[in-house]
Design a protein around this motif. Structure first.
Motif, PDB file in Angstrom:
ATOM      1  N   GLU A 251      56.748   1.856  39.485  1.00 16.62           N
ATOM      2  CA  GLU A 251      55.676   2.251  39.795  1.00 16.62           C
ATOM      3  C   GLU A 251      55.215   2.800  38.432  1.00 16.62           C
ATOM      4  OE1 GLU A 251      57.247   6.049  42.173  1.00 16.62           O
ATOM      5  OE2 GLU A 251      56.707   4.960  44.043  1.00 16.62           O
ATOM      6  N   MET A 252      55.836   2.963  37.210  1.00 19.54           N
ATOM      7  CA  MET A 252      55.409   3.205  36.011  1.00 19.54           C
ATOM      8  C   MET A 252      55.754   2.121  35.140  1.00 19.54           C
ATOM      9  SD  MET A 252      55.377   7.002  35.637  1.00 19.54           S
ATOM     10  CE  MET A 252      56.745   7.773  35.380  1.00 19.54           C
ATOM     11  N   PRO A 253      54.944   0.358  35.513  1.00 19.09           N
ATOM     12  CA  PRO A 253      55.787  -0.368  34.916  1.00 19.09           C
ATOM     13  C   PRO A 253      55.567  -0.776  33.594  1.00 19.09           C
ATOM     14  CG  PRO A 253      54.032  -0.935  35.860  1.00 19.09           C
ATOM     15  CD  PRO A 253      54.317   0.063  36.356  1.00 19.09           C
ATOM     16  N   MET A 254      54.714   0.062  32.362  1.00 14.96           N
ATOM     17  CA  MET A 254      54.646  -0.032  30.837  1.00 14.96           C
ATOM     18  C   MET A 254      55.505   0.700  30.671  1.00 14.96           C
ATOM     19  SD  MET A 254      53.270   2.950  32.816  1.00 14.96           S
ATOM     20  CE  MET A 254      51.889   2.634  33.237  1.00 14.96           C
ATOM     21  N   LEU A 255      56.855   1.800  31.858  1.00 13.08           N
ATOM     22  CA  LEU A 255      58.014   2.005  31.063  1.00 13.08           C
ATOM     23  C   LEU A 255      58.961   1.350  31.440  1.00 13.08           C
ATOM     24  CD1 LEU A 255      58.140   5.881  31.625  1.00 13.08           C
ATOM     25  CD2 LEU A 255      57.712   4.995  29.836  1.00 13.08           C
ATOM     26  N   THR A 256      60.367   0.714  30.553  1.00  8.23           N
ATOM     27  CA  THR A 256      61.320   0.754  30.912  1.00  8.23           C
ATOM     28  C   THR A 256      61.869   0.926  31.571  1.00  8.23           C
ATOM     29  OG1 THR A 256      62.722   0.738  29.169  1.00  8.23           O
ATOM     30  CG2 THR A 256      61.593  -1.454  29.393  1.00  8.23           C
ATOM     31  N   LEU A 257      63.321   0.941  32.446  1.00  8.41           N
ATOM     32  CA  LEU A 257      64.286   1.674  33.148  1.00  8.41           C
ATOM     33  C   LEU A 257      64.968   2.439  31.957  1.00  8.41           C
ATOM     34  CD1 LEU A 257      65.867  -0.143  36.234  1.00  8.41           C
ATOM     35  CD2 LEU A 257      63.524   1.350  36.057  1.00  8.41           C
ATOM     36  N   ALA A 258      65.643   2.207  30.737  1.00  7.95           N
ATOM     37  CA  ALA A 258      65.497   2.793  29.670  1.00  7.95           C
ATOM     38  C   ALA A 258      64.886   3.634  29.010  1.00  7.95           C
ATOM     39  CB  ALA A 258      66.147   1.887  28.909  1.00  7.95           C
ATOM     40  N   ASP A 259      63.855   3.388  29.100  1.00  5.86           N
ATOM     41  CA  ASP A 259      62.452   4.249  28.361  1.00  5.86           C
ATOM     42  C   ASP A 259      62.648   5.487  29.530  1.00  5.86           C
ATOM     43  OD1 ASP A 259      62.314   2.660  25.912  1.00  5.86           O
ATOM     44  OD2 ASP A 259      60.138   1.713  26.625  1.00  5.86           O
ATOM     45  N   LEU A 260      62.593   5.097  31.110  1.00  3.55           N
ATOM     46  CA  LEU A 260      62.512   6.309  31.905  1.00  3.55           C
ATOM     47  C   LEU A 260      63.339   7.275  31.418  1.00  3.55           C
ATOM     48  CD1 LEU A 260      60.981   7.802  33.960  1.00  3.55           C
ATOM     49  CD2 LEU A 260      61.700   5.925  35.388  1.00  3.55           C
ATOM     50  N   GLY A 261      64.862   6.640  31.128  1.00  2.00           N
ATOM     51  CA  GLY A 261      66.139   7.835  31.139  1.00  2.00           C
ATOM     52  C   GLY A 261      66.759   8.020  32.600  1.00  2.00           C
ATOM     53  N   VAL A 262      66.453   6.245  33.790  1.00  2.00           N
ATOM     54  CA  VAL A 262      66.946   6.293  34.781  1.00  2.00           C
ATOM     55  C   VAL A 262      68.204   5.381  34.581  1.00  2.00           C
ATOM     56  CG1 VAL A 262      65.069   6.841  35.833  1.00  2.00           C
ATOM     57  CG2 VAL A 262      66.093   4.852  35.506  1.00  2.00           C
ATOM     58  N   LEU A 263      68.171   4.698  33.319  1.00  2.00           N
ATOM     59  CA  LEU A 263      69.649   3.496  32.369  1.00  2.00           C
ATOM     60  C   LEU A 263      70.003   4.412  32.213  1.00  2.00           C
ATOM     61  CD1 LEU A 263      70.527   0.876  33.087  1.00  2.00           C
ATOM     62  CD2 LEU A 263      69.376   0.343  31.140  1.00  2.00           C
ATOM     63  N   ARG A 264      72.008   4.512  33.085  1.00  2.89           N
ATOM     64  CA  ARG A 264      72.476   6.011  32.444  1.00  2.89           C
ATOM     65  C   ARG A 264      73.231   4.779  31.749  1.00  2.89           C
ATOM     66  NH1 ARG A 264      72.654  10.656  34.296  1.00  2.89           N
ATOM     67  NH2 ARG A 264      73.925  10.548  32.443  1.00  2.89           N
ATOM     68  N   GLY A 265      74.465   3.678  32.202  1.00  2.00           N
ATOM     69  CA  GLY A 265      75.137   2.773  31.839  1.00  2.00           C
ATOM     70  C   GLY A 265      75.154   1.430  32.233  1.00  2.00           C
ATOM     71  N   VAL A 266      76.311   0.534  31.429  1.00  2.00           N
ATOM     72  CA  VAL A 266      76.353  -0.669  31.828  1.00  2.00           C
ATOM     73  C   VAL A 266      78.044  -1.010  31.759  1.00  2.00           C
ATOM     74  CG1 VAL A 266      74.216  -1.327  32.039  1.00  2.00           C
ATOM     75  CG2 VAL A 266      75.964  -2.181  30.064  1.00  2.00           C
ATOM     76  N   ARG A 267      78.556  -1.278  32.684  1.00  2.00           N
ATOM     77  CA  ARG A 267      80.245  -1.712  32.023  1.00  2.00           C
ATOM     78  C   ARG A 267      80.248  -2.605  33.106  1.00  2.00           C
ATOM     79  NH1 ARG A 267      83.346   0.964  36.913  1.00  2.00           N
ATOM     80  NH2 ARG A 267      81.440   2.336  37.573  1.00  2.00           N
ATOM     81  N   GLU A 268      81.595  -3.400  32.811  1.00  2.00           N
ATOM     82  CA  GLU A 268      81.848  -4.827  33.195  1.00  2.00           C
ATOM     83  C   GLU A 268      83.558  -4.294  34.062  1.00  2.00           C
ATOM     84  OE1 GLU A 268      81.321  -7.110  29.993  1.00  2.00           O
ATOM     85  OE2 GLU A 268      81.663  -8.976  31.224  1.00  2.00           O
TER      86      GLU A 268
ATOM     87  N   VAL B  67      78.333  -3.852  36.510  1.00  2.00           N
ATOM     88  CA  VAL B  67      78.711  -2.534  37.252  1.00  2.00           C
ATOM     89  C   VAL B  67      77.102  -1.495  36.209  1.00  2.00           C
ATOM     90  CG1 VAL B  67      79.355  -0.181  38.214  1.00  2.00           C
ATOM     91  CG2 VAL B  67      80.199  -2.414  38.285  1.00  2.00           C
ATOM     92  N   VAL B  68      75.752  -1.527  36.762  1.00  2.00           N
ATOM     93  CA  VAL B  68      75.483  -0.248  35.702  1.00  2.00           C
ATOM     94  C   VAL B  68      75.091   0.641  36.455  1.00  2.00           C
ATOM     95  CG1 VAL B  68      72.835  -0.799  35.689  1.00  2.00           C
ATOM     96  CG2 VAL B  68      73.766  -3.237  36.177  1.00  2.00           C
ATOM     97  N   THR B  69      75.045   1.834  35.872  1.00  2.00           N
ATOM     98  CA  THR B  69      74.677   2.589  36.732  1.00  2.00           C
ATOM     99  C   THR B  69      73.480   3.484  36.523  1.00  2.00           C
ATOM    100  OG1 THR B  69      77.174   3.701  36.502  1.00  2.00           O
ATOM    101  CG2 THR B  69      75.763   4.926  36.715  1.00  2.00           C
ATOM    102  N   ILE B  70      72.563   3.819  37.321  1.00  2.00           N
ATOM    103  CA  ILE B  70      71.294   4.618  36.945  1.00  2.00           C
ATOM    104  C   ILE B  70      71.246   6.368  38.406  1.00  2.00           C
ATOM    105  CG2 ILE B  70      70.186   2.439  37.091  1.00  2.00           C
ATOM    106  CD1 ILE B  70      69.234   3.125  40.002  1.00  2.00           C
ATOM    107  N   THR B  71      70.009   7.103  37.722  1.00  2.00           N
ATOM    108  CA  THR B  71      70.015   7.691  38.104  1.00  2.00           C
ATOM    109  C   THR B  71      68.703   8.052  38.973  1.00  2.00           C
ATOM    110  OG1 THR B  71      70.281  10.260  38.189  1.00  2.00           O
ATOM    111  CG2 THR B  71      69.756   9.160  36.614  1.00  2.00           C
ATOM    112  N   PRO B  72      68.452   8.278  40.297  1.00  2.00           N
ATOM    113  CA  PRO B  72      66.917   9.305  40.641  1.00  2.00           C
ATOM    114  C   PRO B  72      65.807   9.994  39.776  1.00  2.00           C
ATOM    115  CG  PRO B  72      69.500   9.554  42.348  1.00  2.00           C
ATOM    116  CD  PRO B  72      69.505   9.486  41.420  1.00  2.00           C
ATOM    117  N   THR B  73      64.859  10.105  39.933  1.00  2.00           N
ATOM    118  CA  THR B  73      64.093  11.110  39.425  1.00  2.00           C
ATOM    119  C   THR B  73      64.593  11.662  40.028  1.00  2.00           C
ATOM    120  OG1 THR B  73      62.439  10.163  40.348  1.00  2.00           O
ATOM    121  CG2 THR B  73      62.580   9.440  37.657  1.00  2.00           C
TER     122      THR B  73
END
Lengths: 196, 345
Positions: free
Chosen positions: A48-65, A71-77
């Motif tokens: 919805e705000m494509p000038m921001l990456t998910l990391a910039d928005l702070g919804v990307l919480r972590g990646v692991r294998e 496995v990518v972890t995200i959080t809803p705004t």
């Protein structure tokens, strides 16, 4: 596509948690697989705000294998954020295109805060005519949330002309996370990302 | 926008590219995503006005399949907690949000002005998100609460709970379900329900169920905005014109008999509160009284001295005893889902 691994917290103590999570990701200069995965995931734009990456928005919480899978972890705004499924699909596609089998998990806690938008994200918002959020309100621990019957007061300036004479039109904007303002100087409307 | 020359066939972006951790059967998606390499572009191009996004292959994923809103969340029920009582409790909180969300969404395109149309839709969306998480949590705690659906139905548990239960199985308070009136009616209803909900969620943050605690922590932030919105409109209408005040007072008089019910405790709420999982709504009465008192005073409105709407044989909304309005609402809300229990959207 530029992708930056988390480097330094930019504003506010509210970011501590996400950077704790991200700190398990190695420095991308080492060229390790996990750093590359983080780079790929963090380059996916918000739907919805494509000038921001998910990391910039702070919804990307972590990646692991895990079991040969990323496995990518995200959080809803917001709880009802309709963009979450699209974020999920975009992440899976981006990683799939780079040769990774991926799935996306949701972290509900700690709840997303607008304080997690990075400094780079705030600049991107302003560059695209959106007003960046101020510090999120902090409820007194365990106490009731105070009722606010007065007009919402924020010290904002117009992202287009920088005039400070702006008026709130509505606390609820075209997306769950924005309010609508109008600049009394250049008369243009603009969106402000709300503090939560 | 520029597109790279490409003679290869358009890439397929359909079910074969779903998350491998969550395999999706072929044909689940309602339409294939547009092909960004097509020279004539697509209707979505206008949505992607930023040059760094256009042509970004990974962005073409507008079709979304069903997903588990609690994917990755540990939904293990604490050992000493009664899973079926926890599920019933989640249905109570979830049904309040679901039913109020639907009533608010009925304002779409009909609100007094565009800003309030958007505001009510935003609030409805927040509540729908809370409802989805709570119904999913109920289903995860006790799968037996989920209505059975035909074999092969792709309807996820939280949708089955929302669309395939009859009125008598819903656990919302009756204040959430009565039919919409005018805008003042919506403001009064939202004020009371948001005030109670914020007070309950504020305490639920400390729940021993980590899923409920997390849902509550998010909800507190959202419902704070809802309550402020309703409170400001209450005062504005009360102190506005003669007509706005007349309508507001009429709404208060009409709805006040229903405003006691959200503060009455059901045995499930009491049990969950005792287990450290839920909140006894009786505990929030003082806080709710104080907040409503503040709004009533600012609006110059006297607290009505009316009797609460009685239950039937002691049964109220929390027991599944509802007004006729809920059946009518559900008939509209559920008709499409029920007509196609194996439908793929």
């Amino acid at each position: 596509m530029t992708a930056t691994a988390p480097s330094s917290p930019s504003t506010g103590s509210g970011q501590a948690r996400i950077w704790d999570l991200a700190s398990s990701v190695p420095d991308p200069s080492t060229g390790s697989g996990q750093a590359r995965i983080w780079d790929l995931a963090s380059s996916v734009p918000d739907p919805e705000m494509p000038m921001l990456t998910l990391a910039d928005l702070g919804v990307l919480r972590g990646v692991r294998e895990h079991d040969g899978q990323v496995v990518v972890t995200i959080t809803p705004t917001y709880s009802g954020c309709p963009a979450l499924a699209t974020m999920r699909d975009d992440l899976v596609h981006r990683l799939r295109d780079a040769g990774y089998a991926a799935r996306v998990e949701v972290a509900l806690s700690p709840a997303w805060s607008s304080d997690w938008i990075t400094e780079r994200g705030r600049r991107a918002l302003r560059d695209h005519g959106l007003s960046a959020p101020g510090p999120a309100p902090r409820a007194p621990a365990g106490g009731p949330v105070a009722l606010d019957l007065g007009p919402t007061r924020r010290r904002l300036s117009c992202p287009r002309c920088e005039a400070a004479d702006v008026a709130l039109v509505s606390e609820f904007g075209p997306t769950a996370c924005t309010a609508i303002y109008r600049c009394r100087s250049c008369l243009e409307p603009f969106e402000h990302v709300k503090e939560i | 926008m520029s597109t790279p020359p490409d003679s290869s066939p358009p890439p397929l972006r359909s079910s074969d590219e779903q998350s491998v951790g969550d395999p999706v059967p072929d044909g689940l998606m309602s339409h294939s995503a547009p092909d960004p390499s097509r020279v004539e572009g697509s209707v979505y191009d206008g949505l992607l006005e930023h040059h760094d996004v256009v042509g970004d292959d990974a962005r073409w994923a507008f079709g979304t399949a069903f997903e588990d809103p609690l994917a990755g969340v540990d939904t293990t029920v604490p050992d000493d907690v009664d899973a079926s009582a926890l599920a019933a409790y989640c249905l109570m909180l979830g049904d309040d949000a679901l039913v109020l969300s639907h009533r608010l969404s009925e304002w779409c395109s009909r609100a007094p002005d565009l800003e309030d149309d958007i505001a009510l839709a935003n609030i409805a969306l927040d509540l729908l998100g809370q409802a989805r998480l709570l119904l999913a949590r109920a289903a995860a705690a006790d799968p037996s609460v989920v209505p059975p659906l035909p074999e092969g139905s792709p309807v996820p548990a939280e949708d089955a709970l929302a669309f395939f239960r009859d009125a008598g199985e819903l656990r919302n308070v009756r204040l959430a379900e009565v039919a919409n009136g005018d805008f003042a009616h919506t403001v009064v209803r939202l004020l009371v329900l948001a005030t109670v909900r914020l007070a309950v969620l504020g305490r639920l943050v400390g729940s021993r169920d980590p899923v409920l605690a997390a849902i509550a922590a998010k909800g507190v932030k959202e419902v704070t905005y809802h309550r402020d919105y309703a409170g400001r409109w209450f005062v504005t209408l009360a102190q506005g014109t003669e007509e706005s005040r007349r309508r507001l007072l009429a709404a208060v008089a009409e709805l006040w008999p229903l405003c006691e019910e959200p503060l009455q405790v059901h045995e499930t709420e009491r049990a969950m509160a005792r287990a450290g999982v839920g909140v006894d709504p009786g505990e929030v009465r003082d806080e709710v009284d104080a907040v409503l008192g503040q709004v009533l005073a600012a609006g110059g409105v006297d607290r009505p001295d009316v009797a609460a709407l009685a239950g039937v044989g002691g049964r109220t909304g929390r027991h599944g005893l509802h007004t006729e309005a809920l059946s009518r609402m559900l008939a509209e809300m559920q008709v499409v889902a029920r007509a196609h229990p194996t439908g793929r959207w």
